[in-house]
Every structure is written in C-alpha cells, then in structure tokens.
Design an enzyme around this catalytic site. Structure first.
Site, PDB file in Angstrom:
ATOM      1  N   GLN A 101       0.846  -1.201   0.000  1.00 25.23           N
ATOM      2  CA  GLN A 101       0.000   0.000   0.000  1.00 25.23           C
ATOM      3  C   GLN A 101       0.880   1.249   0.000  1.00 25.23           C
ATOM      4  O   GLN A 101       0.382   2.356  -0.076  1.00 25.23           O
ATOM      5  CB  GLN A 101      -0.867   0.033   1.258  1.00 25.23           C
ATOM      6  CG  GLN A 101      -1.816  -1.124   1.376  1.00 25.23           C
ATOM      7  CD  GLN A 101      -2.409  -1.187   2.782  1.00 25.23           C
ATOM      8  OE1 GLN A 101      -3.363  -0.497   3.097  1.00 25.23           O
ATOM      9  NE2 GLN A 101      -1.824  -2.007   3.626  1.00 25.23           N
ATOM     10  N   VAL A 155       3.514   4.120  -1.078  1.00 23.57           N
ATOM     11  CA  VAL A 155       3.726   4.875  -2.310  1.00 23.57           C
ATOM     12  C   VAL A 155       5.166   5.384  -2.388  1.00 23.57           C
ATOM     13  O   VAL A 155       5.509   6.135  -3.291  1.00 23.57           O
ATOM     14  CB  VAL A 155       2.724   6.055  -2.382  1.00 23.57           C
ATOM     15  CG1 VAL A 155       1.297   5.537  -2.463  1.00 23.57           C
ATOM     16  CG2 VAL A 155       2.873   7.012  -1.192  1.00 23.57           C
ATOM     17  N   HIS A 199      -1.370   1.457  -4.389  1.00 19.81           N
ATOM     18  CA  HIS A 199      -1.773   2.855  -4.219  1.00 19.81           C
ATOM     19  C   HIS A 199      -0.920   3.825  -5.027  1.00 19.81           C
ATOM     20  O   HIS A 199      -0.892   5.016  -4.730  1.00 19.81           O
ATOM     21  CB  HIS A 199      -1.761   3.224  -2.727  1.00 19.81           C
ATOM     22  CG  HIS A 199      -2.825   2.505  -1.940  1.00 19.81           C
ATOM     23  ND1 HIS A 199      -2.855   2.480  -0.561  1.00 19.81           N
ATOM     24  CD2 HIS A 199      -3.899   1.778  -2.345  1.00 19.81           C
ATOM     25  CE1 HIS A 199      -3.906   1.762  -0.155  1.00 19.81           C
ATOM     26  NE2 HIS A 199      -4.541   1.327  -1.216  1.00 19.81           N
ATOM     27  N   THR A 227       0.554  -2.808   8.654  1.00 21.82           N
ATOM     28  CA  THR A 227      -0.659  -2.129   8.203  1.00 21.82           C
ATOM     29  C   THR A 227      -1.718  -2.211   9.297  1.00 21.82           C
ATOM     30  O   THR A 227      -1.829  -3.229   9.990  1.00 21.82           O
ATOM     31  CB  THR A 227      -1.186  -2.697   6.868  1.00 21.82           C
ATOM     32  OG1 THR A 227      -2.383  -1.999   6.508  1.00 21.82           O
ATOM     33  CG2 THR A 227      -1.483  -4.182   6.929  1.00 21.82           C
ATOM     34  N   PRO A 277       3.801  -4.185  15.798  1.00 16.65           N
ATOM     35  CA  PRO A 277       3.939  -4.064  17.258  1.00 16.65           C
ATOM     36  C   PRO A 277       2.614  -3.779  17.965  1.00 16.65           C
ATOM     37  O   PRO A 277       2.525  -3.962  19.177  1.00 16.65           O
ATOM     38  CB  PRO A 277       4.918  -2.889  17.442  1.00 16.65           C
ATOM     39  CG  PRO A 277       5.052  -2.231  16.134  1.00 16.65           C
ATOM     40  CD  PRO A 277       4.556  -3.154  15.062  1.00 16.65           C
TER      41      PRO A 277
HETATM   42  P1  NAD Z   1      -1.368   3.140   8.924  1.00 10.88           P
HETATM   43  O1  NAD Z   1      -0.595   4.398   9.206  1.00 10.88           O
HETATM   44  O2  NAD Z   1      -2.844   3.155   9.064  1.00 10.88           O
HETATM   45  O3  NAD Z   1      -0.846   1.968   9.910  1.00 10.88           O
HETATM   46  C1  NAD Z   1       0.519   1.716  10.102  1.00 10.88           C
HETATM   47  C2  NAD Z   1       0.663   0.450  10.911  1.00 10.88           C
HETATM   48  O4  NAD Z   1       2.046   0.153  11.017  1.00 10.88           O
HETATM   49  C3  NAD Z   1       0.113   0.542  12.354  1.00 10.88           C
HETATM   50  O5  NAD Z   1      -0.715  -0.564  12.614  1.00 10.88           O
HETATM   51  C4  NAD Z   1       1.382   0.505  13.205  1.00 10.88           C
HETATM   52  O6  NAD Z   1       1.156  -0.159  14.461  1.00 10.88           O
HETATM   53  C5  NAD Z   1       2.319  -0.303  12.337  1.00 10.88           C
HETATM   54  N1  NAD Z   1       3.738  -0.078  12.569  1.00 10.88           N
HETATM   55  C6  NAD Z   1       4.369   1.040  12.994  1.00 10.88           C
HETATM   56  N2  NAD Z   1       5.686   0.845  13.053  1.00 10.88           N
HETATM   57  C7  NAD Z   1       5.920  -0.425  12.624  1.00 10.88           C
HETATM   58  C8  NAD Z   1       7.083  -1.217  12.444  1.00 10.88           C
HETATM   59  N3  NAD Z   1       8.305  -0.718  12.709  1.00 10.88           N
HETATM   60  N4  NAD Z   1       6.949  -2.487  11.974  1.00 10.88           N
HETATM   61  C9  NAD Z   1       5.722  -3.008  11.707  1.00 10.88           C
HETATM   62  N5  NAD Z   1       4.575  -2.302  11.870  1.00 10.88           N
HETATM   63  C10 NAD Z   1       4.684  -1.031  12.329  1.00 10.88           C
HETATM   64  O7  NAD Z   1      -0.897   2.646   7.486  1.00 10.88           O
HETATM   65  P2  NAD Z   1      -1.571   1.696   6.399  1.00 10.88           P
HETATM   66  O8  NAD Z   1      -2.247   0.546   7.081  1.00 10.88           O
HETATM   67  O9  NAD Z   1      -0.522   1.449   5.385  1.00 10.88           O
HETATM   68  O10 NAD Z   1      -2.758   2.524   5.722  1.00 10.88           O
HETATM   69  C11 NAD Z   1      -2.767   3.913   5.539  1.00 10.88           C
HETATM   70  C12 NAD Z   1      -2.608   4.437   4.107  1.00 10.88           C
HETATM   71  O11 NAD Z   1      -1.538   5.342   4.190  1.00 10.88           O
HETATM   72  C13 NAD Z   1      -2.244   3.489   3.019  1.00 10.88           C
HETATM   73  O12 NAD Z   1      -3.175   3.682   2.001  1.00 10.88           O
HETATM   74  C14 NAD Z   1      -0.863   3.955   2.511  1.00 10.88           C
HETATM   75  O13 NAD Z   1      -0.879   4.047   1.090  1.00 10.88           O
HETATM   76  C15 NAD Z   1      -0.715   5.336   3.053  1.00 10.88           C
HETATM   77  N6  NAD Z   1       0.634   5.722   3.551  1.00 10.88           N
HETATM   78  C16 NAD Z   1       1.757   5.320   2.878  1.00 10.88           C
HETATM   79  C17 NAD Z   1       3.014   5.664   3.380  1.00 10.88           C
HETATM   80  C18 NAD Z   1       4.261   5.203   2.653  1.00 10.88           C
HETATM   81  O14 NAD Z   1       4.237   5.051   1.425  1.00 10.88           O
HETATM   82  N7  NAD Z   1       5.366   4.947   3.356  1.00 10.88           N
HETATM   83  C19 NAD Z   1       3.125   6.421   4.555  1.00 10.88           C
HETATM   84  C20 NAD Z   1       1.947   6.837   5.199  1.00 10.88           C
HETATM   85  C21 NAD Z   1       0.696   6.467   4.672  1.00 10.88           C
END
Ligand code: NAD
Length: 240
Positions: free
Chosen positions: A99, A101, A117, A187, A213
């Site tokens: 998911q 980007v 996404h 996620t 976590p």
């Molecule tokens: P979310 O922010 O809703 O959830 C993130 C999850 O990651 C949480 O459950 C959290 O407990 C967990 N987490 C935090 N640190 C972690 C680690 N070190 N190891 C494992 N898990 C960990 O994100 P989502 O579920 O991806 O959904 C939100 C939307 O946000 C998606 O559509 C995504 O496209 C977008 N998004 C993308 C990025 C990116 O590309 N890096 C960043 C922010 C949001």
C-alpha cells in the site's frame, strides 16, 4: 517466531501485504505520525482526496512535496532488503503487494512490487490529458499546470475514495488466490480493498501472519500475530 519461520520455509507461495509501518524504521512517518510541524492541524483524509486537491491545490501539492522530500532522504531498511533478497532467491514463491507509495521496496531490489496505491515519486494530469497538455512542459507552479488549458499536475497516488488501478488489483488478487501463506506487515488493516486481501487469504484457508507491534483490525483472522517491528524481525524470518 520459529513456527512462522518454518511456515515460510514450507510455503509453496507467499503473498506479502505491506503498509506504512514497513517503512517506519526507514524514517517515513505512518499517516498517524506524519502530521507534524506545519501539517499538524490537517487530517490526512482532508489532504489525500481529489476534492481536497480541487479545493486547495497548493496546500495539497505542498504537503506531497514535503513528503517527497522526506522520502528522497531515506533508504530501504533491513526488512525491505530481506523481502527483496528472498524474492531474488525464490522468484516463483513470493508476491509482494504494497500500500506504500514511497518506492522503497522497488529501491531495495523488488521491481515487480504490486503497488496498489501508486507512486508518490510520479505525477499525472488531474483531468484527462488534452492535446495541449502534451505539447510543452507544464508551467512551474504549486502545482505545475498546462500553460494552455490550466490542467493541473497531481501526484500519481490513489487518494481516498478513488479506485485502485485495475491491473494492480488483479495481480494482487491472483497472488492471494494462489498463496498458502500471507504475511501482513505494518498495516492497520483499515484501508480497503487492501485489507480485504488478508480476509480473502484467510477465507481460502491460507495461513495469515501479522507482523505489527500494535493490535490491528485484522488480528481476528491471523494464525499468528508477531508483535515485532518489521526491520527487526524480517531478516531472520526470511532466511533460508
Ligand atoms: P497506517 O498508518 O494506518 O498503519 C501503520 C501500521 O504500522 C500501524 O498498525 C502501526 O502499528 C504499524 N507499525 C508502525 N511501526 C511499525 C514497524 N516498525 N513495523 C511493523 N509495523 C509497524 O498505514 P496503512 O495501514 O498502510 O494505511 C494507511 C494508508 O496510508 C495506506 O493507504 C498507505 O498508502 C498510506 N501511507 C503510505 C506511506 C508510505 O508510502 N510509506 C506512509 C503513510 C501512509
């Protein structure tokens, strides 16, 4: 951990679904953590929609520029690299669906990543591109626009309320359709249809392992929940 490591070794096909937590240890904030400084007063749902962009194009463009600049300065972490190395050793046994980007799986060496996404590193036209849009480079601005018709450039990501790209969704569903093990990493499981892929794997009888976590909305369908950070646990989990 040992049981899950055995499941990974035994699995015929592994579908991996990653979310923002996968990139947290690279220094890319999750949505929950991204609202800092100037952006603290905005909700991502108010920034990551087409209606927000049409109403406040400069605000949304600048938020994406802020995130792009942050992503340009980070590197794939040990978790991204462990998944990519496994896929290189076993190209037929692992499909990676993300998911995210941020392009970090691809930079870690997994160009075949199914990016549900889209990509924050690319732009596209907001409205269907017209002949004039193709002729000259877009005029600079926040956002850049077609100098003739005013069509705006927008980030090539899927915003809340938009459809996922069909080819990516089809590829993700096909991977889930043949997996006997699904790893769901970083996620929260609240964004659909991505989260529905884990439910579909469970319904088909595949083992579902969560790596996070914190508790998530998908814990109920998990065969195991590893309360671990992705970059810390994946290198040893994905070893042969
Ligand atoms: P979310 O922010 O809703 O959830 C993130 C999850 O990651 C949480 O459950 C959290 O407990 C967990 N987490 C935090 N640190 C972690 C680690 N070190 N190891 C494992 N898990 C960990 O994100 P989502 O579920 O991806 O959904 C939100 C939307 O946000 C998606 O559509 C995504 O496209 C977008 N998004 C993308 C990025 C990116 O590309 N890096 C960043 C922010 C949001």
């Amino acid at each position: 951990m040992d049981t899950v490591r055995d499941w990974i070794r035994e699995a015929q096909h592994i579908a991996v679904l990653t979310g923002a937590g996968m990139s947290a240890e690279s220094g890319v904030p999750t949505f929950r953590d991204a609202q800092t400084g100037l952006w603290a007063r905005f909700n991502p749902q108010d920034l990551a929609t087409e209606s927000a962009f049409r109403a406040h194009p400069q605000r949304v463009w600048d938020w994406y520029q802020f995130r792009r600049e942050a992503i340009a300065q980070v590197q794939p972490n040990a978790g991204h690299r462990a998944l990519a190395a496994f896929a290189q050793r076993h190209p037929e046994r692992l499909s990676l669906i993300t998911q995210n980007v941020d392009g970090l799986h691809q930079r870690a060496g997994q160009p075949q990543t199914i990016a549900l996404h889209g990509s924050i590193l690319e732009d596209r036209w907001l409205d269907a591109s017209r002949a004039c849009c193709q002729i000259a480079a877009p005029a600079d601005g926040h956002p850049p626009r077609c100098a003739t018709c005013g069509n705006l450039r927008r980030p090539a990501v899927v915003w809340f309320g938009e459809n996922l790209p069909q080819a990516e969704l089809d590829a993700a569903e096909a991977a889930v359709g043949r997996c006997d093990l699904m790893l769901v990493i970083g996620t929260s499981g609240v964004v659909y249809p991505a989260a529905g892929l884990a439910l579909a794997a469970h319904q088909r009888g595949a083992r579902v392992v969560l790596i996070n976590p914190e508790p998530t909305e998908l814990d109920a369908v998990a065969s195991r929940c590893l309360r671990e950070r992705a970059a810390q646990c994946l290198p040893s989990l994905m070893e042969d």
